[in-house]
Scaffold this active site. Structure first.
Site, PDB file in Angstrom:
ATOM      1  N   HIS A 178       0.826  -1.203   0.000  1.00 17.26           N
ATOM      2  CA  HIS A 178       0.000   0.000   0.000  1.00 17.26           C
ATOM      3  C   HIS A 178       0.862   1.256   0.000  1.00 17.26           C
ATOM      4  O   HIS A 178       2.065   1.209   0.281  1.00 17.26           O
ATOM      5  CB  HIS A 178      -0.928   0.025   1.220  1.00 17.26           C
ATOM      6  CG  HIS A 178      -0.184   0.052   2.534  1.00 17.26           C
ATOM      7  ND1 HIS A 178       0.218  -1.087   3.186  1.00 17.26           N
ATOM      8  CD2 HIS A 178       0.251   1.072   3.305  1.00 17.26           C
ATOM      9  CE1 HIS A 178       0.848  -0.770   4.304  1.00 17.26           C
ATOM     10  NE2 HIS A 178       0.889   0.548   4.397  1.00 17.26           N
ATOM     11  N   ARG A 198       9.721  -1.022   3.276  1.00 17.20           N
ATOM     12  CA  ARG A 198       9.619  -0.139   2.115  1.00 17.20           C
ATOM     13  C   ARG A 198      10.180  -0.869   0.904  1.00 17.20           C
ATOM     14  O   ARG A 198      11.322  -1.333   0.935  1.00 17.20           O
ATOM     15  CB  ARG A 198      10.409   1.140   2.390  1.00 17.20           C
ATOM     16  CG  ARG A 198      10.253   2.231   1.359  1.00 17.20           C
ATOM     17  CD  ARG A 198      11.157   3.420   1.688  1.00 17.20           C
ATOM     18  NE  ARG A 198      10.834   4.013   2.971  1.00 17.20           N
ATOM     19  CZ  ARG A 198      11.722   4.191   3.947  1.00 17.20           C
ATOM     20  NH1 ARG A 198      12.979   3.827   3.810  1.00 17.20           N
ATOM     21  NH2 ARG A 198      11.341   4.746   5.072  1.00 17.20           N
TER      22      ARG A 198
END
Length: 322
Positions: A178, A198
């Site tokens: 997301h 990340r």
């Protein structure tokens, strides 16, 4: 010490992608032009919230928990989480796109980081025209295909984009890839965890000219590669009522859209209650005191409160419990 409704000093975080809406819209005490987050209520080590109202001003959340335990948190909450505050409350302003990321589940986070996982929800407070979120894949993806997309720089082709507007609400399971898109300001409710993997950051560099760290190796076994339409929250919008938004093992969130005052019986609720104001203003009182709350502010009502009165002529509140 009587436990009145508690307001906490915001913990402000500069972010590469941050902006000025937390100051311009929510009146946070910010001088920076890249403030991305206001941590409203945090038990994260190194970022412990501090009371800013009443006789307990200057007291840390951890000190309150140590002294008051079940009176503050609730007996069942202490039984599950001990002296750790189980959720983290934030307001987020994304002037630029956030990195594409995901969070590990409880088991993986415990094994790798001795931490909780990070299930979270978002309530959209403000969105520029055309602003979007990335939530999940746009089709089922194989692990090898995902890895290849990272190598070839084509990950964005696999992403699912959701245009958003005020009031939209999203539930983000652990493992779901997301990103918050540019132009979105939101309220975030999550497990107490700051573990983020990340995987893509648009090749941006920080103020020192360095690329931010990626966690592609850690992420591979944490990702849910299946396309699932399980993230957009469809909730009732009845006026002057308690509308359930999310009810999961980690938190329960209700939406209160009030045109007039509301009295709530909390005598059977074995949990603290958090109110995040996402519109308007109100005064909230329990057995020992009261506090005003306006858009962009958050308060904690201790578990020992038998009742709460929300006095208002117009307020939108997110009510959060365990």
């Amino acid at each position: 010490m009587d436990l009145y409704p508690l307001k906490f000093k915001p913990i402000l975080k500069e972010r590469l992608w941050g902006g000025t809406k937390l100051k311009d819209v929510l009146n946070k005490p910010i001088e920076s032009d890249i403030t991305g987050e206001s941590w409203e209520l945090s038990g994260v080590q190194g970022d412990i919230s501090e009371v800013c109202n009443g006789d307990l001003a200057g007291t840390s959340l951890n000190q309150l928990i140590t002294k008051h335990g079940e009176k503050l948190l609730g007996k069942s909450v202490v039984a599950r989480f001990g002296n750790e505050f189980p959720i983290l409350i934030k307001f987020i302003d994304a002037k630029q796109d956030l990195s594409i990321q995901l969070h590990p589940n409880d088991d993986l986070a415990k094994e790798r980081h001795n931490s909780f996982g990070k299930t979270e929800m978002w309530y959209i407070m403000n969105a520029d025209p055309g602003a979007k979120l990335i939530v999940g894949f746009n089709r089922n993806v194989e692990k090898a295909e995902y890895i290849q997309s990272l190598e070839e720089g084509t990950l964005l082709d696999l992403m699912n984009y959701e245009e958003v507007s005020e009031g939209d609400t999203f539930f983000i399971n652990t493992g779901k890839i997301h990103a918050i898109g540019a132009g979105v300001m939101l309220a975030e409710i999550q497990q107490t965890s700051d573990i983020t993997y990340r995987v893509y950051d648009f090749d941006r560099k920080d103020k020192n000219g360095n690329l931010r760290e990626l966690h592609t190796g850690l992420a591979v076994d944490a990702i849910d590669y299946e396309q699932k339409d399980d993230f957009k929250v469809d909730y009732p919008h009845k006026k002057d009522a308690v509308n359930t938004m999310v009810d999961c093992p980690y938190f329960k969130t209700n939406f209160l859209d009030l045109n007039s005052s509301m009295h709530q019986d909390l005598s059977t609720r074995d949990s603290f209650t958090i109110y995040m104001c996402v519109g308007g203003e109100a005064t909230i009182d329990n057995d020992w005191g009261n506090v005003s709350i306006k858009k962009g502010e958050t308060i904690l009502v201790p578990a020992c409160s038998s009742t709460v009165n929300i006095n208002t002529h117009g307020a939108k509140l997110l009510e959060v419990t365990i």
